[in-house]
Design a protein around this motif. Structure first.
Motif: not given
Length: 374
Positions: A285-295
């Motif tokens: 999940a982190y690698h999928k969404f980290k570029g969209k404002g997720f940490e």
């Protein structure tokens, strides 16, 4: 599920007259099918083990009758010859307790207890919820997914299971709402893993308000109110309590420093098997969404820095990590009322809690909702 009053439980609210000092007397009576040697005792259960205790004399016809002075509802245990024990909730009802007396798992029957009836009905409803044709079919699919090592399918089926089981738990919540407030109702609500406090928070709050009104002097009632107050502090819709702990380099990092992003606050530890099993899902999940404002903000309940850092490296956890290395005595664990891990919350860019304990496909689904799919 596990209740304090396991299997057979006990006493509820009735109409025994109160005396001038505010206390009242009840009678516990019954019959022992197979008397043994030694005493029969009854004891009030307290954390320090020093609750009131007395013996019960068995008559020649194998019956007994014991008058007990009460000043508040409470948890008790009957011990028959160190062979059979029954946990009870005593309130204002006279009750009848019939047992074999010679076998830990022997016959036991409790009559005249509203609390016993409530907990028995809750157990029945929970059992029915877990034994539907839909659950049976889902279980077969789950076993096949496990055999095929299909982690994605396993996560989907676990989410579906939670949806189906919730239908039965809605009936339990409705039942509790219909009942007079009692230790039996409190006991059910404090049974970990039964009713999700976040989904049923309104029921917990309503019950706490009723306890304050109807059982204002009860020590158990006060404990329950405090329990609910702690849960409210980290309920969905509430601001996430601040966390300010050192990272592996000793630098203090604050959760609030991540405002403006969706943040998964993940409580875990190297020694926690379920945590380590869930870590690959969080990594994806982190690698999928980290570029969209997720940490991810990892909070370790490890005891040593060596274990903590080693697990970070082994599991490839490339996000922010903090810990005071104090196990469950961690300040963050206290602030978030945590007594088991894995535990996680998802906070929005304003630092408000929007979800809890999302696992596998559930986490991916929620992040897709708030951040958009890839």
């Amino acid at each position: 599920m596990v209740f304090f009053v396991a299997g057979l439980s006990a006493i509820g609210c009735s109409s025994t007259p109160e005396n001038k000092d505010g206390g009242w007397d009840i009678v516990v009576k019954g019959k022992v099918g197979f008397p043994g040697s030694g005493p029969i005792s009854i004891q009030r259960m307290q954390p320090d083990g020093k609750g009131w205790k007395d013996t019960i004399v068995l008559k020649s016809n194998f019956t007994y009758e014991k008058k007990i002075r009460m000043t508040e509802p409470g948890y008790y245990q009957m011990n028959f010859y160190d062979q059979q024990r029954l946990n009870l909730i005593l309130d204002k009802s006279n009750i009848e307790v019939n047992v074999d007396g010679n076998n830990p798992n022997g016959f036991a029957e409790i009559k005249g207890s509203p609390d016993h009836d409530l907990i028995s009905n809750v157990q029945r409803l929970a059992g029915e919820a877990q034994n539907t044709p839909e659950i049976a079919a889902l279980t077969n699919e789950f076993n096949q997914a496990v055999a095929a090592k299909d982690d994605a399918k396993i996560s989907q089926l676990q989410a579906k299971y939670q949806e189906l089981i919730a239908l039965g738990y809605d009936k339990i919540a409705a039942l509790i709402r219909e009942q007079p407030v009692s230790l039996g109702a409190i006991n059910v609500l404090q049974s970990n893993g039964l009713l999700d406090p976040d989904k049923y928070m309104s029921l917990f709050v309503e019950t706490a308000d009723r306890v304050k009104k109807d059982l204002p002097a009860s020590s158990y009632g006060k404990e329950f109110v405090n329990y609910v107050d702690k849960m409210k502090a980290t309920a969905i819709g509430q601001p996430a309590p601040e966390i300010a702990l050192p990272n592996p380099d000793g630098q203090i990092i604050k959760l609030s420093s991540m405002k403006g992003k969706y943040v998964l606050v993940d409580f875990w530890a190297k020694w926690c098997g379920p945590c380590r099993k869930e870590n690959p899902n969080v990594v994806r999940a982190y690698h999928k969404f980290k570029g969209k404002g997720f940490e991810v903000f990892g909070v370790s309940l490890d005891r040593t820095k060596e274990d903590w850092v080693q697990a970070i490296q082994q599991d490839g956890l490339t996000w922010t990590h903090v810990s005071d290395l104090k196990y469950f005595d961690s300040k963050a664990a206290h602030d978030y009322n945590i007594n088991a891990i894995p535990f996680s919350i998802l906070v929005d860019p304003n630092g408000v809690i929007i979800a809890k304990n999302l696992r596998g496909a559930q986490l991916d689904k929620k992040l897709s909702e708030v951040l958009g799919g890839m």
